[in-house]
Write an enzyme that holds these catalytic residues in place. Sequence first.
Site, short mmCIF file in Angstrom:
data_model
loop_
_atom_site.label_atom_id
_atom_site.label_comp_id
_atom_site.label_asym_id
_atom_site.label_seq_id
_atom_site.Cartn_x
_atom_site.Cartn_y
_atom_site.Cartn_z
N LYS A 1 0.56 -1.16 -0.40
CA LYS A 1 0.33 0.29 -0.42
C LYS A 1 0.35 1.40 0.12
CE LYS A 1 0.48 1.53 4.57
NZ LYS A 1 1.46 2.48 4.52
N ASP B 1 -2.50 -2.08 10.60
CA ASP B 1 -3.43 -1.79 8.70
C ASP B 1 -3.40 -3.09 8.54
OD1 ASP B 1 -1.10 0.95 8.51
OD2 ASP B 1 0.34 -0.10 7.47
O1 C5P Z 1 -0.19 -1.25 15.17
P1 C5P Z 1 0.60 -1.86 14.67
O2 C5P Z 1 1.36 -2.62 15.89
O3 C5P Z 1 1.37 -2.04 13.37
O4 C5P Z 1 1.27 -0.44 15.52
C1 C5P Z 1 2.50 -0.50 15.47
C2 C5P Z 1 2.92 1.19 16.75
O5 C5P Z 1 2.41 2.23 15.78
C3 C5P Z 1 2.36 0.89 17.32
O6 C5P Z 1 2.61 0.01 18.85
C4 C5P Z 1 1.89 2.56 18.03
O7 C5P Z 1 3.64 2.60 19.01
C5 C5P Z 1 2.24 2.61 16.72
N1 C5P Z 1 0.11 2.88 16.29
C6 C5P Z 1 0.22 4.32 16.03
N2 C5P Z 1 -1.36 4.95 16.05
C7 C5P Z 1 -1.54 4.36 15.53
C8 C5P Z 1 -1.36 3.33 14.58
C9 C5P Z 1 0.44 2.75 15.16
O8 C5P Z 1 0.62 5.30 17.56
N3 C5P Z 1 -2.75 4.65 14.66
#
Ligand code: C5P
Length: 295
Positions: free
Chosen positions: A10, A137
């Site tokens: 993406k 994502d």
């Molecule tokens: O959800 P995911 O594990 O992909 O997110 C990775 C990191 O990115 C999270 O631990 C957080 O620090 C940050 N994040 C965030 N807000 C979001 C998505 C991700 O702060 N909407």
Amino acid sequence: MTHTEPAFAKLNLTLDILGKREDGYHNMRMVMQSIDLHDVVTVSTRETPGLTLTTDLPFLPRGDGNIAGKAAARFFQATGQCAPGLAIDIRKKIPVCAGMAGGSSDGAAVLRTLRRLCAPDMPQKELEEIGALVGSDVPYCVRGGTVLAEGRGEILTDLPPLPPCFLVVCKPACSVSTPELFGLVRSKRLRCHPYTAALLSALEQGDLEAAAHRFYNVFEDVLPARYSQVFELKGALLERGAMAASMTGSGPSVFGLFRDEEPARQAAEALAGSCQEVFLCRPVAREDVSSSFSF
Ligand code: C5P
């Protein structure tokens, strides 16, 4: 049973951060676009219980430590089905830690495949909700196409498709830590925000040029100085005729948008010498992500 599924990369046409939430995540507003750069994910059910995960990149985590393994575990927790033995094989093309949701897309491809093999009646919404338990994502990657993603990334609104175009995607040698970059954001102090509503109306009108003018990623404003190559690549893409250039996700990959193939190809060839990986891509529509469309 075996099924092979493409896992599309993406790009963020826009990325806006609205504020920090009490759960530590951030509220986002992003326009996402699938592109034809893709990994190939093969899932096979087997007699022997447990999960084996193979990939052609030896440094990627195996089993539940890989987002694809985590996706499989979450799928069977959610359905309450007894998990069959599973073998997942991932052939990587999407650069890792590059802002293109490569890992999330592999996880999403596993979810789409397990629905096909084990729960064909599961509604799309439910599959996306399982995706949200795997990563921010993942719901978008389950759906694909041109989508407005809000909340943590799990509130999805389908958008009219990006008009036909070519995208030159450049991945520099450095990699950026997503949590580190979020840690640098003080959302109230961000100087500029994308004009998302204007991008949505350009998409509504099928106006590629007006859409291109609205590409903007607020992470570029907090990128530490050591990532100067991001801005050099954006400049190089614009010099070579891109209608717009922007960083995707938390970077460091940068993309340039071209209306025509030949200038895009020439830009990709010219930049290949100065950038670790360069890809000439096209947008992928939602229908081609959700069908068993084979690339
Ligand atoms: O959800 P995911 O594990 O992909 O997110 C990775 C990191 O990115 C999270 O631990 C957080 O620090 C940050 N994040 C965030 N807000 C979001 C998505 C991700 O702060 N909407």
